[in-house]
Design a protein around this motif. Structure first.
Motif, PDB file in Angstrom:
ATOM      1  N   GLY A  49       0.819  -1.249   0.003  1.00  9.29           N
ATOM      2  CA  GLY A  49      -0.362  -0.417   0.009  1.00  9.29           C
ATOM      3  C   GLY A  49       0.876   1.311   0.020  1.00  9.29           C
ATOM      4  O   GLY A  49       2.106   1.727   0.565  1.00  9.29           O
ATOM      5  N   PRO A  50       0.132   2.469  -0.387  1.00  7.47           N
ATOM      6  CA  PRO A  50      -1.351   2.489  -0.668  1.00  7.47           C
ATOM      7  C   PRO A  50      -0.793   1.804  -2.368  1.00  7.47           C
ATOM      8  O   PRO A  50      -0.220   2.368  -2.844  1.00  7.47           O
ATOM      9  CB  PRO A  50      -2.010   4.489  -0.664  1.00  7.47           C
ATOM     10  CG  PRO A  50       0.183   5.012  -0.742  1.00  7.47           C
ATOM     11  CD  PRO A  50       1.459   3.512  -0.290  1.00  7.47           C
ATOM     12  N   CYS A  51      -2.314   1.532  -2.708  1.00  2.03           N
ATOM     13  CA  CYS A  51      -2.718   1.251  -4.232  1.00  2.03           C
ATOM     14  C   CYS A  51      -4.029   0.809  -4.447  1.00  2.03           C
ATOM     15  O   CYS A  51      -4.689   0.433  -3.553  1.00  2.03           O
ATOM     16  CB  CYS A  51      -1.763   0.216  -4.504  1.00  2.03           C
ATOM     17  SG  CYS A  51      -2.284  -1.279  -5.302  1.00  2.03           S
ATOM     18  N   ARG A 107      -5.247  -2.262  -4.969  1.00  2.54           N
ATOM     19  CA  ARG A 107      -5.697  -3.428  -3.851  1.00  2.54           C
ATOM     20  C   ARG A 107      -6.486  -2.954  -3.344  1.00  2.54           C
ATOM     21  O   ARG A 107      -7.441  -3.980  -2.334  1.00  2.54           O
ATOM     22  CB  ARG A 107      -3.786  -3.139  -2.560  1.00  2.54           C
ATOM     23  CG  ARG A 107      -4.283  -3.626  -1.637  1.00  2.54           C
ATOM     24  CD  ARG A 107      -2.621  -3.369  -1.201  1.00  2.54           C
ATOM     25  NE  ARG A 107      -2.591  -3.485   0.865  1.00  2.54           N
ATOM     26  CZ  ARG A 107      -1.797  -4.114   1.128  1.00  2.54           C
ATOM     27  NH1 ARG A 107      -0.606  -4.461   0.691  1.00  2.54           N
ATOM     28  NH2 ARG A 107      -1.526  -4.188   3.012  1.00  2.54           N
ATOM     29  N   SER A 108      -6.708  -1.874  -2.697  1.00  5.76           N
ATOM     30  CA  SER A 108      -7.797  -1.141  -2.151  1.00  5.76           C
ATOM     31  C   SER A 108      -9.200  -1.581  -2.710  1.00  5.76           C
ATOM     32  O   SER A 108     -10.113  -2.046  -2.113  1.00  5.76           O
ATOM     33  CB  SER A 108      -8.044   0.567  -1.720  1.00  5.76           C
ATOM     34  OG  SER A 108      -7.187   1.613  -1.383  1.00  5.76           O
TER      35      SER A 108
END
Length: 130
Positions: free
Chosen positions: A32-34, A37-38
């Motif tokens: 993260g942060p991505c 992914r989120s």
């Protein structure tokens, strides 16, 4: 904007996981942060699907290697999915992922640099694209 793509759940062809077995979905992600992914975490949680990170990579190539090795599934843009992997969302009963926008940011360029940037953009978009 170079493209708008639907993210997909990519896995090795023989990757096996069944929701009914009660095991969490093995997930490979970027650190993260991505946003990808989120997005994956949000749709899995909204679908009440248990999941666990089994691999966190520092780049798409590392995540792709984990997926190709058959240890996990990953949310990826089609253009970044490694050779030999397949979109497996429907087969595994996973929720649909959102669209992603591929954007190229560059400062104003002239001459050969501007031409190179136009060529790169056209190559990404594919044959016949403006």
């Amino acid at each position: 904007m170079l493209a708008v793509e639907r993210l997909g759940w990519y896995a090795a062809p023989g990757f096996g996981w069944a929701r009914e077995a009660g095991r969490p979905l093995p997930l490979a992600t970027l650190a993260g942060p991505c946003q990808v992914r989120s997005a994956a975490e949000i749709v899995l949680d909204a679908a009440c699907l248990p999941w666990r990170e089994v691999f966190v990579g520092g780049g798409v190539a590392a995540v792709g290697a984990a997926v190709a090795a058959g240890i996990a599934v990953a949310a990826l843009a089609p253009g970044t999915a490694p050779a030999g992997t397949v979109e497996s969302g429907q087969r595994l009963g996973l929720p649909e992922l959102p669209l992603t926008r591929v954007v190229l940011h560059a400062r104003a360029l002239r001459g050969a640099a501007a031409e190179a940037l136009r060529a790169l953009s056209a190559a990404y978009r594919g044959p016949g694209a403006p």
